[in-house]
Motif scaffolding. Sequence first.
Motif, short mmCIF file in Angstrom:
data_model
loop_
_atom_site.label_atom_id
_atom_site.label_comp_id
_atom_site.label_asym_id
_atom_site.label_seq_id
_atom_site.Cartn_x
_atom_site.Cartn_y
_atom_site.Cartn_z
N VAL A 131 0.87 -1.18 0.00
CA VAL A 131 0.00 0.00 0.00
C VAL A 131 0.90 1.22 0.00
O VAL A 131 1.71 1.41 0.92
N CYS A 132 0.79 2.03 -1.03
CA CYS A 132 1.65 3.20 -1.19
C CYS A 132 0.81 4.46 -0.94
O CYS A 132 -0.23 4.65 -1.57
N ILE A 133 1.28 5.28 -0.02
CA ILE A 133 0.54 6.48 0.38
C ILE A 133 1.16 7.70 -0.30
O ILE A 133 2.35 7.97 -0.16
N LEU A 134 0.33 8.43 -1.05
CA LEU A 134 0.80 9.60 -1.79
C LEU A 134 -0.06 10.81 -1.46
O LEU A 134 -1.26 10.69 -1.21
N PRO A 135 0.54 11.99 -1.49
CA PRO A 135 -0.24 13.21 -1.22
C PRO A 135 -1.15 13.55 -2.39
O PRO A 135 -0.81 13.35 -3.55
N SER A 136 -2.32 14.03 -2.05
CA SER A 136 -3.25 14.54 -3.06
C SER A 136 -3.43 16.02 -2.80
O SER A 136 -4.28 16.44 -2.01
N ASP A 137 -2.60 16.83 -3.46
CA ASP A 137 -2.59 18.27 -3.18
C ASP A 137 -3.51 19.04 -4.10
O ASP A 137 -3.60 20.26 -4.01
N SER A 138 -4.18 18.35 -5.00
CA SER A 138 -5.12 19.01 -5.90
C SER A 138 -6.51 18.44 -5.68
O SER A 138 -6.70 17.22 -5.69
N ASN A 158 -5.36 13.50 1.69
CA ASN A 158 -5.51 14.90 2.06
C ASN A 158 -6.63 15.01 3.07
O ASN A 158 -7.30 14.01 3.38
N GLU A 159 -6.85 16.19 3.59
CA GLU A 159 -7.70 16.33 4.77
C GLU A 159 -9.19 16.22 4.48
O GLU A 159 -10.00 16.12 5.42
N ILE A 160 -9.60 16.20 3.20
CA ILE A 160 -11.03 16.15 2.92
C ILE A 160 -11.47 14.85 2.26
O ILE A 160 -12.66 14.62 2.09
N LEU A 161 -10.55 13.98 1.88
CA LEU A 161 -10.93 12.77 1.16
C LEU A 161 -11.68 11.78 2.05
O LEU A 161 -12.57 11.07 1.60
#
Length: 295
Positions: A131-138, A158-161
């Motif tokens: 499981v690879c965790i990546l930032p979703s900045d968009s 990200n904080e809203i997903l």
Amino acid sequence: MKKLILFFILFLYGCSDSTLEFEKNNYDNVQEFNIISGFEYIPRFISEIEESGNKKTTSAFKEIVIKPIWDDCFNDGEYLPLLNNYMESENHNIEKLLDLKNEYDNSNLDDIVKRALEESSNLLVGTSTNVCILPSDSYNNPSKAVTVGKGKIVLFYNEILFESDEEISSTIAHEYFHSVNTESDTNFTLLDYILFEGKAEYFKKLVYPQSEAVPIDPSKEEHYWDLVNDILYSENYTTQQKIMFGGGDYPPLYGYGLGYRIMDEFIKKNPDIGINEWKTMKAEDILNMSDYFDN
């Protein structure tokens, strides 16, 4: 039922500081799990962008963040094209990435993912899984997670997903099913696609009964079914996307909700058919063996 022995090996030799590795042994099969964070590479990426002054960040992001985890997270993934939009993003929000890294560093996300993998594999044994965790900045990337292929899952952060820890856990369960049940043939009909997601949604509810399936308005369910029934064997991408994710006459995530409803009716009628059998059954057989037509 054989007693499960869980044992964990943290930060093994050869793993980076961003990797949590553990194993699960049920005597017959040893599953290795790795939780790999792309956040480790974010500070270097930001430094590169600030020093170069380059506002188009695609190549730097691929080189600095994606390349080090490519083999573990993406290489030979059967569904890799699903990540095209994320991979080709040109303008990463530097300030947002810094905020997300701080939030991730202070979160218990790795623990949530680890527990979800344990609980999912209690019901369905599979291959080794990353499981690879990546930032979703968009916020233009609405995906919560993607199964890249067998044993490869990407979780976006990200904080809203996600509204709760439980939603993260159930998302991992859904994607874990996909990673175990990956199909090499991606030329799905619409019915294949509906049951592909429906099986994963049903499995998610088996692991986490309190999780929510995508609802379908009962007063409109027959209407929706009448619309989709004649195009179940369509392989048109646009048609499939509209029905699976919503659009036009269809509510959001309709295909996911429909797939779950068919699976629910199938299991009610065939309670003796277990996961290891129905996970590989053809979509048409599941539909025909369900009572969905009648109900």
